[in-house]
Design a protein around this motif. Structure first.
Motif, PDB file in Angstrom:
ATOM      1  N   ILE A   1       0.839  -1.204   0.000  1.00 38.34           N
ATOM      2  CA  ILE A   1       0.000   0.000   0.000  1.00 38.34           C
ATOM      3  C   ILE A   1       0.876   1.257   0.000  1.00 38.34           C
ATOM      4  N   LYS A   2       1.972   1.227   0.763  1.00 31.78           N
ATOM      5  CA  LYS A   2       2.882   2.374   0.804  1.00 31.78           C
ATOM      6  C   LYS A   2       3.495   2.628  -0.572  1.00 31.78           C
TER       7      LYS A   2
ATOM      8  N   THR B   1       0.938   4.127  -2.760  1.00 27.59           N
ATOM      9  CA  THR B   1       0.685   5.506  -2.327  1.00 27.59           C
ATOM     10  C   THR B   1       1.803   6.426  -2.788  1.00 27.59           C
TER      11      THR B   1
ATOM     12  N   VAL C   1      -2.916   5.870  -4.803  1.00 26.92           N
ATOM     13  CA  VAL C   1      -3.910   5.751  -3.731  1.00 26.92           C
ATOM     14  C   VAL C   1      -4.415   7.133  -3.331  1.00 26.92           C
ATOM     15  N   GLU C   2      -5.746   7.267  -3.250  1.00 26.70           N
ATOM     16  CA  GLU C   2      -6.388   8.524  -2.881  1.00 26.70           C
ATOM     17  C   GLU C   2      -7.364   8.298  -1.735  1.00 26.70           C
ATOM     18  N   GLU C   3      -7.678   9.382  -1.003  1.00 30.75           N
ATOM     19  CA  GLU C   3      -8.685   9.322   0.057  1.00 30.75           C
ATOM     20  C   GLU C   3     -10.064   9.496  -0.561  1.00 30.75           C
ATOM     21  N   SER C   4     -11.032   8.685  -0.096  1.00 32.36           N
ATOM     22  CA  SER C   4     -12.405   8.801  -0.584  1.00 32.36           C
ATOM     23  C   SER C   4     -13.361   8.304   0.493  1.00 32.36           C
TER      24      SER C   4
ATOM     25  N   ARG D   1      -9.232   4.485   1.602  1.00 31.80           N
ATOM     26  CA  ARG D   1      -8.138   4.739   0.670  1.00 31.80           C
ATOM     27  C   ARG D   1      -8.368   3.867  -0.553  1.00 31.80           C
TER      28      ARG D   1
ATOM     29  N   SER E   1     -12.536   2.167   5.501  1.00 31.65           N
ATOM     30  CA  SER E   1     -12.655   3.371   6.324  1.00 31.65           C
ATOM     31  C   SER E   1     -12.272   3.114   7.776  1.00 31.65           C
TER      32      SER E   1
ATOM     33  N   SER F   1      -6.712  -5.570  -1.120  1.00 30.02           N
ATOM     34  CA  SER F   1      -5.415  -5.422  -0.455  1.00 30.02           C
ATOM     35  C   SER F   1      -4.615  -6.708  -0.576  1.00 30.02           C
TER      36      SER F   1
END
Length: 645
Positions: A338-339, A342, A347-350, A354, A370, A378
């Motif tokens: 994930i890092k 990102t 990767v964006e916030e929604s 993520r 969330s 994942s």
């Protein structure tokens, strides 16, 4: 009367272990350019003038693949015919017309490229004539002709067919294995969830996945058979707390004590949904489990082991081998994956989660929920990262129902955006989702028992064996068998019938499960094919000849037309397996096997006397070659052959 005997039983296969609900949605056959890429690798890149190609085969060639051999020959001709056109690949295909056995279809395409360039040609037919004229001498081609708009037809030499079959009998059918343009593949299949029964919904994934793995292995690919078991997630807090509550001495609990695992799961789920106190304890148990608390890890391992024991009963019946690497295996890799995604800006916030947005798809790919937890996406991203970087896989194949097509499409496209996979679908490394349709009942709805429960796979397989056994006992010769022989025969026929009934259909379609049809000894069924193989073996035994000695001293001669038809079909085995591997379609191999049996029975055996004929030695060798190819087809389909009538 049929008395069917098997070779010695093979050792029990070792174990391994659906990710999502079994639902249906459209899919499409994966498109690949494996054959084209392989052909490019094999044909000469520098030859400019005709030369003899009778000895052009190298270690890299598939010596049993007619299409590959012809591609090499036509490549020489094309480079002579149009030397200025450097990007021309031979388009060779088998044909069933009266003009030949194979056809080169380059003339029309070439004409569209060269017309107007001052060429001496006057249309596709003249291009075809030149291609035919420039064919180098070859022992493979008996004759050639041009038809229609430049199609170059060739008749394969019956002497070359005979020699090729004889060489296979001496050197082994592995000399006919395809040579694919990659060395290592992951096949991800079966994948049930811990604490849930395997049922008919898992049937297709397990059977199709095993056959794809077998075909790739035969093609000299290093196959990593992966069972992506659902062995991690929030449901385990519920199961662990229910285990503690129901069994105070939970460390000593056995599979027998728990009983039906599906019932245990349903009871824990009912408690979770109805009791707020239990639900809170279960949620806390998840935290303790994921935090590595020894007591909870031990309870989790115990539940997983009980499930594996149940799954193993199915895998043993099916003769399927898998290596388990479940969700829990990839869990430690998720944070770094994930890092990386990102850091690459994917990767964006929604809405507190993520996500990765995929062009053209309305919903995002959620990679962190969330609440901060991980999910299927994942895990699947981490699994692809691991398979590419640690296991060095060149092709990752996922065998699940068509309802999961969009999920995998989004995951694969995210990997391409990350630079893990090439943007072009025909380059390696690559990923492919192998979708399949539903198993239906006689009512046209999803196959279920009368009380609307899904059918347990172990019960279905046992019923297939029992029905097969009952049919065998009705035969007069059944009294000659020992109980062990009867059990082996019933298993081979019963389990083989279930597998073949599934595999003979295009995997993308739904099919109706019907015991009477699949256990019928007439028509396109495993029973018919197994009996046909047993008859071939009986012909050889009744001759009284030592077939191994005949392989060394005898000669195959294809004088009768039906001998030649059988010989040509045998020699097409290699390219059929390659096509089945390329397009990931086991039904292609099933169709070949059925046609082989029909050609042998209704053409060759009906019109060509074997035992006692002047051609006995040659025809016995043809029988042995047919039996050899049939046994390899059975093996690739995961079916155990029978040997005696």
């Amino acid at each position: 009367m049929l008395a069917l005997f098997l070779p010695p039983a093979s050792p029990s296969p070792f174990l391994s272990f659906n990710r999502f609900p079994h639902i249906s949605s459209p899919s499409s056959i994966p498109t690949t350019d494996l054959l084209r890429a392989a052909s490019r690798r094999l044909v000469s890149a520098t030859t400019k003038t005709p030369q003899s190609v009778s000895t052009m085969a190298t270690e890299e060639d598939n010596v049993g693949n007619i299409k590959r051999q012809l591609a090499k020959i036509f490549d020489v001709s094309l480079r002579t015919t149009v030397p200025d056109e450097t990007d021309v690949e031979p388009l060779v295909a088998a044909c069933a017309g009266k003009f030949g056995d194979y056809q080169c279809n380059n003339a029309m395409g070439l004409w569209s490229k060269i017309k107007g360039k001052g060429t001496q040609f006057r249309g596709p037919p003249s291009v075809g004539q030149a291609i035919m004229k420039n064919l180098p001498p070859s022992e493979i081609i008996e004759s050639s002709s041009v038809a229609g708009p430049g199609f170059v037809n060739v008749v394969i030499s019956k002497n070359w067919i005979a020699k090729s079959i004889q060489n296979m009998l001496i050197d082994g059918i592995e000399t006919w294995s395809p040579r694919l343009p990659f060395k290592r593949a992951v096949v991800d299949f079966s994948s049930p969830n811990i604490a849930k029964e395997m049922h008919v919904g898992h049937l297709r994934s397990t059977i199709i996945g095993d056959t794809l793995a077998r075909m790739l292995e035969f093609s000299n690919v290093d196959v990593l058979r992966r069972n992506h078991v659902g062995d991690w997630g929030t449901q385990f807090g519920m199961l662990i707390e229910f285990l503690f509550e129901k069994f105070p001495n939970w460390e000593e609990v056995t599979e027998t004590a728990i009983g039906d695992l599906q019932t245990f799961y349903k009871a824990s789920k009912q408690r979770f949904d109805s009791d707020p106190v239990f639900k809170e304890k279960a949620q806390q148990a998840v935290v303790l489990l994921q935090g590595g608390e020894p007591k909870y890890r031990k309870a989790w391992a115990q539940i997983c082991e009980i499930s594996r024991s149940e799954f193993n009963r199915v895998y043993e019946r099916l003769g399927v081998q898998l290596e388990e690497k479940g969700e829990s295996f990839y869990n430690p890799y998720i944070p770094n994956v994930i890092k990386e995604l990102t850091d690459k800006g994917l990767v964006e916030e929604s809405q507190g989660a993520r996500v990765i947005f995929i062009d053209g798809i309305n919903i995002p790919l959620i990679v962190v929920k969330s609440d901060g937890g991980f999910n299927y996406a994942s895990t699947d991203l981490a699994a692809i990262w691991y398979r590419l970087n640690e296991e060095k896989a060149e092709w990752i194949i996922y065998v699940t129902d068509v309802g999961q097509q969009q999920h995998f499409d989004m995951v694969f496209r995210a990997c391409k955006r990350a630079g893990w996979l090439p943007l072009e679908d025909n380059k390696y490394p690559k990923t492919t989702h192998v979708g399949f349709g539903l198993v239906l009942g006689e009512d046209g709805k999803r196959f279920r028992t009368r009380n609307t429960e899904v059918v347990r796979l172990v019960d279905l397989l046992d019923e297939a064996k029992n029905r097969s056994k009952a049919a065998l006992i009705e035969r007069e010769k059944a009294a000659e068998w020992t109980e062990a022989e009867l059990e082996q025969i019933a298993e081979a026929v019963g389990y083989g019938a279930v597998k073949y009934a599934d595999l003979k259909n295009n995997r993308l379609t739904n099919y109706t499960f019907n015991f009477d049809q699949m256990l019928n000894d007439k028509g396109n069924t495993a029973v018919y094919l197994l009996y046909a193989h047993a008859r071939i073996c009986s012909i050889i035994r009744k001759s009284g000849k030592n077939i191994e000695e005949l392989k060394k001293t005898g000669t195959i001669v294809l004088e009768h037309e039906d001998e030649r038809v059988l010989g040509l079909h045998l020699l097409q085995f290699a390219e059929v397996v390659e096509e089945a591997c390329t397009n990931l379609l086991p039904n292609v191999l099933c169709e070949y096997l059925y046609n082989l049996s029909e050609i042998f029975t209704k053409k060759f055996y009906s019109n060509c006397q074997v035992v006692g004929s002047a051609q006995e030695t040659s025809r016995l060798l043809l029988c042995e070659a047919t039996g050899t190819v049939m046994r390899k087809c059975f093996h690739l389909l995961g079916i155990v052959p029978v040997y005696k009538i």
